[in-house]
Design a protein around this motif. Structure first.
Motif, PDB file in Angstrom:
ATOM      1  N   LYS A 212      -7.286 -15.607  24.357  1.00 16.75           N
ATOM      2  CA  LYS A 212      -8.577 -15.529  24.042  1.00 16.75           C
ATOM      3  C   LYS A 212      -8.982 -16.964  24.730  1.00 16.75           C
ATOM      4  O   LYS A 212      -9.845 -17.068  25.702  1.00 16.75           O
TER       5      LYS A 212
ATOM      6  N   LYS B  25     -16.624 -10.437  22.176  1.00 13.83           N
ATOM      7  CA  LYS B  25     -16.675 -10.927  20.853  1.00 13.83           C
ATOM      8  C   LYS B  25     -17.030  -9.970  20.003  1.00 13.83           C
ATOM      9  O   LYS B  25     -18.217  -9.484  20.037  1.00 13.83           O
ATOM     10  N   ASP B  26     -16.053  -9.710  19.122  1.00 15.77           N
ATOM     11  CA  ASP B  26     -16.547  -8.535  18.068  1.00 15.77           C
ATOM     12  C   ASP B  26     -15.852  -9.054  16.820  1.00 15.77           C
ATOM     13  O   ASP B  26     -15.274 -10.045  16.584  1.00 15.77           O
TER      14      ASP B  26
ATOM     15  N   GLU C 158     -17.468 -18.531  27.998  1.00 16.57           N
ATOM     16  CA  GLU C 158     -17.654 -18.003  26.847  1.00 16.57           C
ATOM     17  C   GLU C 158     -18.674 -16.710  26.701  1.00 16.57           C
ATOM     18  O   GLU C 158     -18.477 -15.961  25.934  1.00 16.57           O
TER      19      GLU C 158
ATOM     20  N   THR D  55     -10.258  -9.929  24.584  1.00 19.05           N
ATOM     21  CA  THR D  55     -10.521 -10.730  23.456  1.00 19.05           C
ATOM     22  C   THR D  55     -10.941  -9.726  22.584  1.00 19.05           C
ATOM     23  O   THR D  55     -11.254 -10.672  21.352  1.00 19.05           O
ATOM     24  N   SER D  56     -11.155  -8.523  22.575  1.00 23.92           N
ATOM     25  CA  SER D  56     -11.535  -7.849  21.423  1.00 23.92           C
ATOM     26  C   SER D  56     -10.435  -7.870  20.069  1.00 23.92           C
ATOM     27  O   SER D  56      -9.500  -8.045  20.417  1.00 23.92           O
ATOM     28  N   LYS D  57     -11.045  -7.582  18.954  1.00 25.24           N
ATOM     29  CA  LYS D  57     -10.103  -7.737  17.956  1.00 25.24           C
ATOM     30  C   LYS D  57      -8.983  -6.565  17.768  1.00 25.24           C
ATOM     31  O   LYS D  57      -7.895  -6.531  17.423  1.00 25.24           O
TER      32      LYS D  57
END
Length: 479
Positions: free
Chosen positions: A464, A478-479, A473, A247-249
């Motif tokens: 995601k 989360k970045d 959650e 789920t990282s960018k």
């Protein structure tokens, strides 16, 4: 008095009959205990059969299965190693069917990344308390770690092989690519992108040679995602604090870069339907400059096909050309360092739904170690141009001639030194959830991305959302 004697004699006869019946009953239970289930009091030397499901690990491996079984029986006269061969294509399906039925083989050859999947079924066999000190000390520590989940040990590694790319030396040099520098220093995604642009050849609107082709049909897509994610700052689906990493960018950026290669025309737009066999055929027939995922055995396979071409042997791949095979590293992304994705495949141990006897477990361990060490390990690694991961394998192979290109061998050693660490700390339940998310969400959405049916952002959002459902959650990056 006579009556008393008669009573005593009658009681003795009854007692003897009862003892005889019990004895026969016990003997029958011992002899009829199933090889893979049911507690028993078998003696250490009682006959037993160990089953194994084995694919063609290297080109000549399955040709030696009868000899392997014979050698095992000679070493352990009371034991029989019954081997069921399977193709790589059928291996997963066969094993899944057997596991789902609760009747898996005692040993199956799979990738260590599949251990978490099967551990969640409860049918893997933890051998950590059965293996001997001598067995453990025979293995290199790092590859052995890959066979663990938590504190459990679920088999023995056959090899630790770096995942890399393979290039056609002539095509690379024609495109002006200094492949020796790439082997030594690596390359960034931008450098890789420009290189495969140069290696793409068009005749009008028809592409006659692609700069890069990777097999992405079916579960092969998992390889692309995991191998490239390693060098995009995600060497595991989980961070060290056990947050889901995809789920990282950086995962979104990786998807965007993949689309760039297709939109450039450097990779085919039907990549989602390219099988492993197709991509190798494209490479040998000159339709690709660089191929992936590449394995060490590809150099040997290319050399063998070259020899057939020179001898005008009709068994050479149809329309193939001479190929000087070059190992190449996977590019790095977004300033991250190289963390080599490695294949640590091996002989994984299963127990089935019924608890196997203690003696049968010991016999399974003997068989798994026999397959993963000594002569068999040496011959397997030599046949596949693979590095040995046991002292006994290295000793048995010291007189074997392996004609691997020195440049390719140097890169192999370099990449192994930069291997991403094993992650036995990831709990079984998290690993199982990640595998499910990969197979049910990531792979189908990735193939839709390759076919230009969805955008990278859409795929990222779907992944995601699914990850939040799976891990919560607070369980994702989360970045």
């Amino acid at each position: 008095m006579k009556t008393t004697k008669r009573i005593i004699i009658s009681l003795l006869i009854v007692l003897l009959i009862a003892t005889s019946v019990v004895g026969c009953s016990n003997k029958g239970a011992t002899n009829s205990t199933a090889n893979s289930g049911g507690q028993s009091t078998k003696s250490e030397n009682a006959p037993d059969t160990i089953t194994a499901l084995l694919p063609p690990i290297t080109p000549n491996f399955q040709k030696n299965l009868d000899q392997i079984s014979k050698d095992f029986h000679e070493k352990y006269p009371n034991l029989t190693l019954k081997i069921e061969p399977a193709s790589w294509e059928d291996m997963t399906q066969k094993l899944d069917v057997q596991v789902n039925a609760g009747t898996p083989p005692d040993i199956a050859f799979i990738g260590s990344d599949g251990i978490g999947k099967y551990a969640d079924t409860g049918e893997l066999l933890d051998i950590s308390k059965i293996v001997t000190k001598e067995m453990v000390n025979d293995f290199d520590p790092i590859p052995l770690e890959y066979m663990k989940v938590g504190k459990g040990l679920y088999g023995f590694p056959a090899y630790m092989e770096p995942h890399n790319l393979g290039g056609n030396k002539q095509f690379l040099e024609e495109a002006g690519i200094d492949w020796r520098s790439v082997q030594k220093n690596g390359w960034t995604f931008d450098e890789f992108r420009e290189a495969i642009k140069k290696g793409t050849i068009k005749n009008g609107n028809t592409t006659t040679r692609y700069g890069f082709v990777f097999a992405c049909s079916g579960v092969a897509a998992v390889d692309y995602i995991s191998i490239f994610a390693n060098n995009a700052g995600m060497p595991s689906p989980f961070t060290k604090d056990l947050k889901y990493a995809y789920t990282s960018k950086n995962f979104l950026k990786l998807l965007e870069d993949t689309r760039l290669l297709i939109d450039d025309g450097s990779m085919p737009n039907n990549l989602s339907s390219v099988t492993a066999a197709m991509r190798w055929n494209m490479f040998l027939t000159g339709q690709t400059m660089i191929t992936g995922k590449a394995m060490e055995v590809f150099e040997k396979t290319a050399n063998d096909n070259n020899a057939k071409l020179e001898a005008k042997n009709p068994s050479a791949v149809q329309n193939s050309i001479k190929v000087d095979y070059v190992n190449l590293p996977v590019p790095t992304f977004f300033g991250n360092k190289n963390q080599t994705s490695v294949a640590v495949d091996g002989y994984v141990t299963f127990r089935g739904k019924k608890a196997p006897s203690e003696e049968h477990i010991k016999n399974v361990v003997k068989a798994a170690y026999f397959l993963a060490s000594g002569k068999i390990a040496a011959e397997t690694c030599a046949d596949g141009f693979l590095p040995n991961v046991t002292k006994s394998g290295r000793e048995a192979s010291k007189d074997m001639q392996i004609n691997i290109n020195p440049d390719n061998l140097a890169l192999q050693n370099k990449l192994l030194q930069e291997a991403a660490p094993a992650r036995p700390d990831i709990p079984i339940e998290l690993s199982a959830k990640a595998n499910k998310l990969m197979n049910e969400v990531i792979v189908p959405r990735f193939q839709a991305l390759l076919s230009n049916e969805i955008t990278p952002q859409q795929m990222y959002d779907d992944v995601k959302n699914a990850a939040i459902q799976a891990f919560g959650e607070d369980g994702i990056v989360k970045d």
